[in-house]
Design a protein around this motif. Structure first.
Motif, PDB file in Angstrom:
ATOM      1  N   ASP A  98       0.790  -1.238   0.000  1.00  3.66           N
ATOM      2  CA  ASP A  98       0.000   0.000   0.000  1.00  3.66           C
ATOM      3  C   ASP A  98       0.820   1.285   0.000  1.00  3.66           C
ATOM      4  O   ASP A  98       0.290   2.360  -0.238  1.00  3.66           O
ATOM      5  CB  ASP A  98      -0.945   0.023   1.212  1.00  3.66           C
ATOM      6  CG  ASP A  98      -2.028  -1.031   1.081  1.00  3.66           C
ATOM      7  OD1 ASP A  98      -2.235  -1.512  -0.043  1.00  3.66           O
ATOM      8  OD2 ASP A  98      -2.643  -1.371   2.118  1.00  3.66           O
ATOM      9  N   PHE A  99       2.109   1.189   0.290  1.00  2.00           N
ATOM     10  CA  PHE A  99       2.907   2.420   0.390  1.00  2.00           C
ATOM     11  C   PHE A  99       3.265   3.013  -0.982  1.00  2.00           C
ATOM     12  O   PHE A  99       3.643   4.172  -1.082  1.00  2.00           O
ATOM     13  CB  PHE A  99       4.198   2.175   1.176  1.00  2.00           C
ATOM     14  CG  PHE A  99       3.970   1.961   2.644  1.00  2.00           C
ATOM     15  CD1 PHE A  99       3.622   3.015   3.471  1.00  2.00           C
ATOM     16  CD2 PHE A  99       4.092   0.694   3.200  1.00  2.00           C
ATOM     17  CE1 PHE A  99       3.408   2.819   4.822  1.00  2.00           C
ATOM     18  CE2 PHE A  99       3.869   0.487   4.555  1.00  2.00           C
ATOM     19  CZ  PHE A  99       3.523   1.555   5.364  1.00  2.00           C
ATOM     20  N   ASN A 100       3.179   2.187  -2.035  1.00  2.00           N
ATOM     21  CA  ASN A 100       3.536   2.666  -3.379  1.00  2.00           C
ATOM     22  C   ASN A 100       4.956   3.205  -3.476  1.00  2.00           C
ATOM     23  O   ASN A 100       5.199   4.240  -4.081  1.00  2.00           O
ATOM     24  CB  ASN A 100       2.566   3.767  -3.826  1.00  2.00           C
ATOM     25  CG  ASN A 100       1.272   3.165  -4.319  1.00  2.00           C
ATOM     26  OD1 ASN A 100       1.292   2.205  -5.097  1.00  2.00           O
ATOM     27  ND2 ASN A 100       0.153   3.692  -3.857  1.00  2.00           N
ATOM     28  N   ILE A 101       5.871   2.505  -2.849  1.00  3.15           N
ATOM     29  CA  ILE A 101       7.278   2.918  -2.897  1.00  3.15           C
ATOM     30  C   ILE A 101       8.054   1.823  -3.635  1.00  3.15           C
ATOM     31  O   ILE A 101       7.834   0.640  -3.366  1.00  3.15           O
ATOM     32  CB  ILE A 101       7.846   3.083  -1.466  1.00  3.15           C
ATOM     33  CG1 ILE A 101       7.055   4.151  -0.691  1.00  3.15           C
ATOM     34  CG2 ILE A 101       9.326   3.442  -1.508  1.00  3.15           C
ATOM     35  CD1 ILE A 101       7.368   4.189   0.796  1.00  3.15           C
ATOM     36  N   PRO A 102       8.936   2.177  -4.590  1.00  2.00           N
ATOM     37  CA  PRO A 102       9.737   1.147  -5.273  1.00  2.00           C
ATOM     38  C   PRO A 102      10.445   0.252  -4.266  1.00  2.00           C
ATOM     39  O   PRO A 102      11.002   0.740  -3.280  1.00  2.00           O
ATOM     40  CB  PRO A 102      10.735   1.964  -6.094  1.00  2.00           C
ATOM     41  CG  PRO A 102      10.027   3.256  -6.338  1.00  2.00           C
ATOM     42  CD  PRO A 102       9.208   3.518  -5.102  1.00  2.00           C
ATOM     43  N   PHE A 103      10.427  -1.051  -4.536  1.00  3.48           N
ATOM     44  CA  PHE A 103      10.737  -2.029  -3.489  1.00  3.48           C
ATOM     45  C   PHE A 103      11.810  -3.037  -3.917  1.00  3.48           C
ATOM     46  O   PHE A 103      11.721  -3.617  -4.991  1.00  3.48           O
ATOM     47  CB  PHE A 103       9.427  -2.743  -3.142  1.00  3.48           C
ATOM     48  CG  PHE A 103       9.566  -3.992  -2.314  1.00  3.48           C
ATOM     49  CD1 PHE A 103      10.120  -3.941  -1.047  1.00  3.48           C
ATOM     50  CD2 PHE A 103       9.114  -5.217  -2.791  1.00  3.48           C
ATOM     51  CE1 PHE A 103      10.228  -5.087  -0.277  1.00  3.48           C
ATOM     52  CE2 PHE A 103       9.225  -6.365  -2.034  1.00  3.48           C
ATOM     53  CZ  PHE A 103       9.779  -6.301  -0.776  1.00  3.48           C
TER      54      PHE A 103
END
Lengths: 335, 117, 144
Positions: A98-103
C-alpha cells in the motif's frame, strides 16, 4: 574504488540513519529490553485472520511509525528494501504494497536487517536515492507453522533451540544531515560448516559471523577496541559463546563489548526461550530500539551490527542438507 | 493393583521414548513410527500379548499398543477370512481410534484455532 | 577459524547445553504413567458396564483421543507436553494431538486443502507404517 580489503565497502558520503521504528509482541515487551520499542501489539494476531497477515500488518505499522517520526510522506521515500522469513517473503510483500514505494525484496533469513541496511546505504551513498527505508520482520507463530510444527503440537524444544522474535524494525537512511552515519558495510559470504540440526541455528550461523567480523576488522585495518559495541543478530547462547571464543583466538577479544541481540531481548531463564531469540525481527527491533537510542544519546559512538542468517528451507531440511550461514556487517558511527 | 501396573509399565514405555528424544536427533514422527512398528513386530511374535495381560492399559495406551492392535486384528482376520484378511484386519481393529482422531480433529478445527504462545 | 567441518561439529556439540536426561525421563515417566492409569480407569469402567474386553478397549481409545482433542482445542496440550516430552508423545493422546493440531493450524488455508489435507501431516507416517507392518504381519501369519 570505494572498496577496501577483500569485501568491505566504504560509504564516502556517510549516509545517515535519521530515524528508526520498532514494533514487537507482548513477550518481547516483557523481556529485558521492554520499554525501548515504539509499539507493542497486545494480541499476536494483531486483529487479523492469520499469523501471516499479522506479520504483514506489524511491518506496515513499523513503516508508518517511521514515516511519522521522521515527518516524511510516502512520496519522499525513493526506495524501500526489506524482507522476512516467510515463503517468498510474503510478510513484506503484503505489508508494504500500500505504500507505493519502489521495493527491493530481500531474503537473507535472519540477516535481512543488515542486508537491507546495506542496500539502503548504497542507494543513498551512490546518489541514487535521497531516502531509503530498510525494514524487516518476523513472527513466532508464522515461523513456527512454516518451519517447525503447528502451534498446538506438543513438542519439546531442545536446549539449543531458539525462540523466533515477534517484531519488526525499520530504519530510514537519508542523505540529510544527521549524527548517526553508516560508514562501512561488509557483505558476508555463505559459510557452511555442516551443522544439520535445525534446532541449533546458533552453531550453524556462528562461523559466518566469525568470518564476516574478522574480515571486516582486517579490511578496515582497525584495532579490536575500535567499536564500543560489537553486536550479532541472533546467534543465541551457544552461537555467542562460539563466536566470542573463536574471535578471541584471532586476536579479537571484545570481552563484554560483544553482545548478541537474541540474548539481550529475552531473559533466557525466566522466559523459557532456551538459547535465546532469533528471527529477522530480533536484530531489527533491538537495533531500531535499544541500540539506536544508545547511539542517539551518545552513550556509544561506534557500533558494528552483524546480523546473522541460517539459509535453510523446509525442503533442504527434509532432504537432509546442512544449514548454510550468512552474516552481513554494518558499521554505524556518530560523526 | 492394575492401576499401579498400568502406571509403571506405561511410564517405562514413555521414559524410553524420552531417551530417544534427548539422546538421538529423531523427530517425534520417527519415534512414533518406531513405536508402532515395534508394537506390530512384538504383537506378531506374541510377546506384546503377555505385556498387555500384565499391564492392561499400561501396554495398550502407548502407541506400541496401537501396533499390537494392528497385528492382532490382521492375524484374527487372516484366521477367519484367509488372504483378504491381510487387507482388512489391521484397519478394522484400529478403526475406532483413527476415526475418533479424524472426527475430533475436524471438530477442533471447526470450533477452535491455534493460540499465541 | 581454522577447523574442518568435522572438527567444528564436534566442537559445537561439546559446547552445547545438554538436555537434562534424568529429569526429562522422570517427567515422561510419571505423566505418561498417569495417562495410562487414566486409560486403565476408563477400561475398568467400560468393562464394569458389561462391554466386552475388545469394545471396552476401543471405547477407552476413543475417550482418550477425545480428551486429547479437547485439551488441544483449549490450547493446553502443548503446555503439558513441554514438560512431559515423551510422556505425552507416546500415549495415544500424543497421536491424537498430532492429528488435531495441524487440523487447527491449517484452518486459514481452508477446510479442504487446509484442514483435511494437513490433518495427517504429522501422524500420517504412523498410519502408513503401521498398516504396512500389519500387512507384513498378516502375510507371515498366513504362510506360517
Amino acid at each position: 574504488m570505494n572498496r577496501i580489503g577483500k569485501q568491505t565497502i566504504v560509504l564516502k558520503n556517510l549516509p545517515k540513519i535519521i530515524q528508526t521504528a520498532s514494533v514487537v509482541g507482548q513477550k518481547e515487551q516483557d523481556g529485558k529490553l521492554g520499554g525501548t520499542f515504539d509499539y507493542v501489539i497486545d494480541d499476536g494476531r494483531f486483529g487479523e485472520k492469520s499469523w501471516e497477515k499479522a506479520e504483514s500488518k506489524m511491518q506496515k505499522k513499523a513503516v508508518e511509525i517511521l514515516l511519522k517520526k521522521a515527518d516524511k510522506k510516502n512520496e519522499e521515500i525513493d526506495f524501500i528494501a526489506g524482507g522476512d522469513l516467510l515463503n517468498q517473503c510474503m510478510g513484506t510483500s503484503f505489508g508494504l504494497a500500500d505504500f507505493n514505494i519502489p521495493f527491493f525484496g530481500l531474503y537473507g533469513a535472519c540477516s535481512t536487517m543488515a542486508e537491507s541496511l546495506c542496500i539502503a546505504a548504497m542507494t543513498v551513498d551512490g546518489g541514487y536515492s535521497k531516502n531509503t527505508i530498510a525494514v524487516t520482520s518476523s513472527h513466532f507463530c508464522s515461523s513456527e507453522r512454516q518451519f517447525r510444527f503447528p502451534l498446538e503440537y506438543g513438542g519439546q524444544r531442545t536446549p539449543t533451540s531458539q525462540w523466533t522474535v515477534t517484531g519488526s524494525g525499520a530504519a530510514l537512511v537519508s542523505d540529510e544531515d544527521g549524527q548517526i552515519a553508516i560508514t562501512h558495510i561488509t557483505p558476508g559470504k555463505i559459510v557452511d560448516m555442516g551443522i544439520k540440526d535445525a534446532n541449533n541455528m546458533g552453531a550453524a550461523m556462528a562461523p559466518a559471523a566469525i568470518d564476516t567480523i574478522s574480515t571486516h576488522f582486517k579490511d578496515r585495518n582497525i584495532d579490536k577496541d575500535y567499536y564500543d559495541l560489537v553486536v550479532t543478530g541472533d546467534l543465541g547462547k551457544l552461537g555467542h559463546a562460539i563466536t566470542k571464543e573463536q574471535l578471541a583466538k584471532e586476536g579479537l577479544d571484545f570481552k563484554n563489548k560483544y553482545i548478541d541481540c537474541g540474548m539481550e531481548i529475552f531473559d533466557l531463564e525466566s522466559q523459557d526461550v532456551h538459547a535465546g531469540g532469533s528471527g529477522c525481527g530480533c536484530c531489527a527491533s533491538v537495533f531500531a530500539g535499544h541500540i539506536y537510542s544508545l547511539l542517539k544519546k551518545g552513550e556509544i559512538n561506534r557500533v558494528l551490527i552483524t546480523a546473522t542468517g541460517a539459509l535453510m528451507s523446509t525442503t533442504s531440511s527434509f532432504q537432509g542438507e546442512s544449514i548454510p550461514g550468512i552474516a552481513h556487517a554494518v558499521a554505524i558511527e556518530r560523526v | 493393583m492394575d492401576y499401579i501396573k498400568a502406571f509403571v509399565v506405561g511410564g517405562i514405555l514413555c521414559a524410553i521414548g524420552q531417551i530417544l528424544i534427548d539422546k538421538t536427533k529423531l523427530t517425534p514422527a520417527r519415534i512414533l513410527v518406531i513405536y508402532v512398528v515395534s508394537g506390530v513386530v512384538l504383537g506378531t511374535i506374541g510377546v506384546y500379548e503377555r505385556i498387555v495381560d500384565f499391564a492392561g492399559a499400561g501396554a495398550t495406551v502407548p502407541l506400541t499398543g496401537f501396533g499390537y492392535l494392528l497385528s492382532k486384528g490382521v492375524m484374527e482376520a487372516v484366521s477367519k477370512d484367509g488372504f483378504v484378511g491381510i487387507f482388512t484386519g489391521g484397519m478394522t481393529a484400529t478403526a475406532g481410534g483413527i476415526t475418533a482422531a479424524i472426527l475430533f480433529g475436524y471438530l477442533a478445527a471447526l470450533f477452535s484455532k491455534s493460540s499465541e504462545k | 577459524m581454522k577447523m574442518t567441518k568435522k572438527q567444528y561439529q564436534q566442537y559445537a556439540e561439546s559446547k552445547a547445553d545438554k538436555s537434562k536426561l534424568w529429569l526429562d525421563m522422570f517427567n515422561a515417566f510419571w505423566i505418561g504413567g498417569l495417562i495410562c492409569m487414566i486409560g486403565q480407569f476408563f477400561l475398568n469402567t467400560y468393562m464394569n458396564l458389561n462391554f466386552d474386553k475388545e469394545i471396552a478397549g476401543t471405547l477407552t481409545s476413543i475417550t482418550l483421543v477425545f480428551a486429547s482433542a479437547l485439551l488441544t482445542g483449549l490450547n493446553v496440550y502443548d503446555n503439558i507436553a513441554k514438560k512431559a516430552g515423551a510422556g505425552t508423545l507416546v500415549p495415544i493422546t500424543g497421536f491424537a494431538n498430532a492429528v488435531v493440531s495441524p487440523a487447527m493450524e491449517f484452518k486459514n488455508e481452508g477446510y479442504v486443502m487446509g484442514v483435511a489435507a494437513n490433518i495427517f501431516k504429522i501422524a500420517g507416517p504412523v498410519i502408513t507404517y503401521g498398516i504396512i507392518a500389519s500387512v507384513l504381519s498378516g502375510i507371515i501369519y498366513l504362510f506360517l
